[in-house]
Design a protein around this motif. Structure first.
Motif, PDB file in Angstrom:
ATOM      1  N   ASP A 229       0.815  -1.213   0.000  1.00 44.58           N
ATOM      2  CA  ASP A 229       0.000   0.000   0.000  1.00 44.58           C
ATOM      3  C   ASP A 229       0.850   1.265   0.000  1.00 44.58           C
ATOM      4  O   ASP A 229       0.477   2.267  -0.622  1.00 44.58           O
ATOM      5  N   LEU A 230       2.003   1.233   0.652  1.00 46.03           N
ATOM      6  CA  LEU A 230       2.922   2.359   0.508  1.00 46.03           C
ATOM      7  C   LEU A 230       3.400   2.476  -0.934  1.00 46.03           C
ATOM      8  O   LEU A 230       3.670   3.574  -1.426  1.00 46.03           O
ATOM      9  N   GLY A 231       3.475   1.337  -1.611  1.00 47.06           N
ATOM     10  CA  GLY A 231       3.829   1.351  -3.026  1.00 47.06           C
ATOM     11  C   GLY A 231       2.810   2.112  -3.855  1.00 47.06           C
ATOM     12  O   GLY A 231       3.165   2.782  -4.833  1.00 47.06           O
ATOM     13  N   HIS A 232       1.518   2.043  -3.458  1.00 45.42           N
ATOM     14  CA  HIS A 232       0.479   2.801  -4.165  1.00 45.42           C
ATOM     15  C   HIS A 232       0.690   4.300  -3.962  1.00 45.42           C
ATOM     16  O   HIS A 232       0.513   5.089  -4.892  1.00 45.42           O
ATOM     17  N   ILE A 233       1.073   4.695  -2.747  1.00 44.58           N
ATOM     18  CA  ILE A 233       1.356   6.111  -2.493  1.00 44.58           C
ATOM     19  C   ILE A 233       2.571   6.553  -3.292  1.00 44.58           C
ATOM     20  O   ILE A 233       2.577   7.614  -3.921  1.00 44.58           O
ATOM     21  N   ALA A 234       3.622   5.730  -3.274  1.00 40.46           N
ATOM     22  CA  ALA A 234       4.845   6.084  -3.994  1.00 40.46           C
ATOM     23  C   ALA A 234       4.576   6.250  -5.484  1.00 40.46           C
ATOM     24  O   ALA A 234       5.064   7.197  -6.123  1.00 40.46           O
ATOM     25  N   ALA A 235       3.781   5.344  -6.051  1.00 44.32           N
ATOM     26  CA  ALA A 235       3.477   5.416  -7.481  1.00 44.32           C
ATOM     27  C   ALA A 235       2.618   6.632  -7.804  1.00 44.32           C
ATOM     28  O   ALA A 235       2.883   7.349  -8.777  1.00 44.32           O
ATOM     29  N   ALA A 236       1.583   6.866  -6.992  1.00 41.08           N
ATOM     30  CA  ALA A 236       0.686   7.990  -7.259  1.00 41.08           C
ATOM     31  C   ALA A 236       1.373   9.333  -7.050  1.00 41.08           C
ATOM     32  O   ALA A 236       1.047  10.323  -7.714  1.00 41.08           O
ATOM     33  N   SER A 237       2.336   9.376  -6.125  1.00 36.09           N
ATOM     34  CA  SER A 237       3.037  10.623  -5.800  1.00 36.09           C
ATOM     35  C   SER A 237       4.344  10.782  -6.555  1.00 36.09           C
ATOM     36  O   SER A 237       5.015  11.820  -6.425  1.00 36.09           O
ATOM     37  N   THR A 238       4.735   9.754  -7.318  1.00 32.53           N
ATOM     38  CA  THR A 238       6.024   9.716  -8.026  1.00 32.53           C
ATOM     39  C   THR A 238       7.180  10.050  -7.087  1.00 32.53           C
ATOM     40  O   THR A 238       7.993  10.935  -7.344  1.00 32.53           O
ATOM     41  N   VAL A 239       7.252   9.323  -5.980  1.00 34.69           N
ATOM     42  CA  VAL A 239       8.323   9.492  -4.994  1.00 34.69           C
ATOM     43  C   VAL A 239       8.840   8.119  -4.584  1.00 34.69           C
ATOM     44  O   VAL A 239       8.279   7.084  -4.960  1.00 34.69           O
ATOM     45  N   ALA A 240       9.910   8.118  -3.804  1.00 35.16           N
ATOM     46  CA  ALA A 240      10.437   6.899  -3.194  1.00 35.16           C
ATOM     47  C   ALA A 240      10.133   6.918  -1.701  1.00 35.16           C
ATOM     48  O   ALA A 240      10.169   7.978  -1.066  1.00 35.16           O
ATOM     49  N   ILE A 241       9.816   5.769  -1.161  1.00 35.19           N
ATOM     50  CA  ILE A 241       9.535   5.642   0.270  1.00 35.19           C
ATOM     51  C   ILE A 241      10.463   4.592   0.858  1.00 35.19           C
ATOM     52  O   ILE A 241      10.605   3.497   0.301  1.00 35.19           O
ATOM     53  N   ASP A 242      11.100   4.934   1.972  1.00 36.68           N
ATOM     54  CA  ASP A 242      11.955   3.980   2.670  1.00 36.68           C
ATOM     55  C   ASP A 242      11.404   3.758   4.066  1.00 36.68           C
ATOM     56  O   ASP A 242      11.150   4.713   4.810  1.00 36.68           O
ATOM     57  N   VAL A 243      11.186   2.493   4.408  1.00 29.39           N
ATOM     58  CA  VAL A 243      10.690   2.113   5.724  1.00 29.39           C
ATOM     59  C   VAL A 243      11.856   1.660   6.585  1.00 29.39           C
ATOM     60  O   VAL A 243      12.682   0.851   6.145  1.00 29.39           O
ATOM     61  N   ARG A 244      11.928   2.177   7.800  1.00 31.54           N
ATOM     62  CA  ARG A 244      12.962   1.760   8.741  1.00 31.54           C
ATOM     63  C   ARG A 244      12.419   0.644   9.615  1.00 31.54           C
ATOM     64  O   ARG A 244      11.470   0.843  10.386  1.00 31.54           O
ATOM     65  N   SER A 245      12.994  -0.531   9.474  1.00 29.48           N
ATOM     66  CA  SER A 245      12.465  -1.691  10.185  1.00 29.48           C
ATOM     67  C   SER A 245      12.548  -1.540  11.694  1.00 29.48           C
ATOM     68  O   SER A 245      11.728  -2.100  12.430  1.00 29.48           O
TER      69      SER A 245
END
Length: 321
Positions: A229-245
């Motif tokens: 689902d973060l991938g959907h935000i990244a695609a719609a916003s044309t950005v990269a998202i990094d999650v810190r485990s």
């Protein structure tokens, strides 16, 4: 398979469409936003904002729920929850639900009554009304719900507003439903808290509008898995998202269940669906509202990574895959 109809129990065919509708709606309270509820050709719901947020979901027996794992009441609660979570993810306040039920004529009327009792229970928790719907015959039990919401003057928070420099935060449980599914799949029925999270998720409805008020730039309901689902935000916003485990909470109960089943609790948290938590991006880490926890960052680029690297394995659920 739907629960067997006990000998002597009334079926939906014997009760009839309108008799069953009367049974599941009579005497049920409605919030002030319901101006005209069930019983007419259509309902009338107040929309003070002048805009209506609408969403719909379809749940099919054998695909989204199993009666050997969940009671009809659990299924009813889940059906309403998954719809209202989408409304909250837009930054709106849920106001009403419309319900469509298609089922075999031989199913016990009590099953439909318990199913709708669960719907009313979750609707009451979310302070919304079930204002109408339809019933019809089909070979398989299918539940179709439409949820409505009111923005109350807010701008809708879409998936396409995340910006480089934002932080990523989540509200609600992650990984619990996946753990519950793993438990049920192994033939167990406990721990109850984990199994219950799969049977009837509890979305943080109030966190959606709170995020909008705090200036959230993008938001989504976590239904398919956090990374997906973060991938959907990244695609719609044309950005990269990094999650810190290290910032993503793994509850001890999930660790215990994973230890017993030989699973990976962090995998459940990162990729497990159907918790219906909320994920959002915010411009200021100090402006993230109560109930939200920062777990990552937004940057220029594309896609979703974990600790700066591509996550190995399935990121979440997709139909037909």
């Amino acid at each position: 398979m739907s629960p067997n109809t006990p000998d002597g129990a009334e079926t939906v065919a014997e009760v009839g469409e309108f008799g069953l509708i009367d049974r599941v709606t009579r005497g049920r309270p409605q919030p002030r936003t319901t101006l005209l509820g069930p019983g007419d050709d259509a309902a009338v719901v107040a929309a003070p904002d002048g805009r209506v947020v609408a969403g719909t979901d379809v749940l099919v027996e054998g695909v989204h729920f199993r009666f050997d794992w969940s009671s009809p009441e659990h299924v009813g609660r889940k059906a309403v929850a998954v719809n209202l979570a989408d409304i909250a993810a837009m930054g709106a306040v849920p106001t009403a639900v419309l319900v469509g039920i298609a089922c075999p004529s031989t199913i016990a009327a009590s099953v439909v009554e318990e199913l709708t009792a669960g719907m009313w229970q979750e609707a009451t928790r979310a302070r919304v009304g079930i204002v109408g719907g339809d019933m019809t015959e089909s070979a398989t039990l299918v539940i179709s719900l439409t949820a409505l919401g009111d923005l109350r003057g807010r701008a809708p928070v879409t998936r396409g507003g995340a910006r480089p420099g934002d932080v990523v935060a989540v509200a609600g449980k992650l990984g619990w439903s996946a753990a519950g599914l793993a438990v049920l799949g192994r033939g167990f029925r406990s721990p109850v808290s984990v199994v219950g999270a799969h049977r009837a998720p509890e979305p943080p409805y109030e966190s959606g509008p709170a995020a909008a008020d705090a200036g959230a730039t993008a938001m989504i309901d976590v239904s398919d898995g956090l990374l997906a689902d973060l991938g959907h935000i990244a695609a719609a916003s044309t950005v990269a998202i990094d999650v810190r485990s290290d910032l993503v909470e793994v509850h001890q109960r999930l660790v215990d269940v994973a230890s017993a089943l030989g699973g990976d609790p962090r995998h459940w948290v990162l990729t497990g669906g159907e918790d219906h938590a909320l994920a959002a991006t915010f411009p200021d880490p100090h402006g993230v509202p109560e109930g939200w926890k920062v777990i990552g960052t937004v940057a220029r680029g594309q896609g979703v990574t974990v600790d700066g690297a591509t996550y190995t394995g399935t990121a979440g659920w997709q139909h037909w895959r």
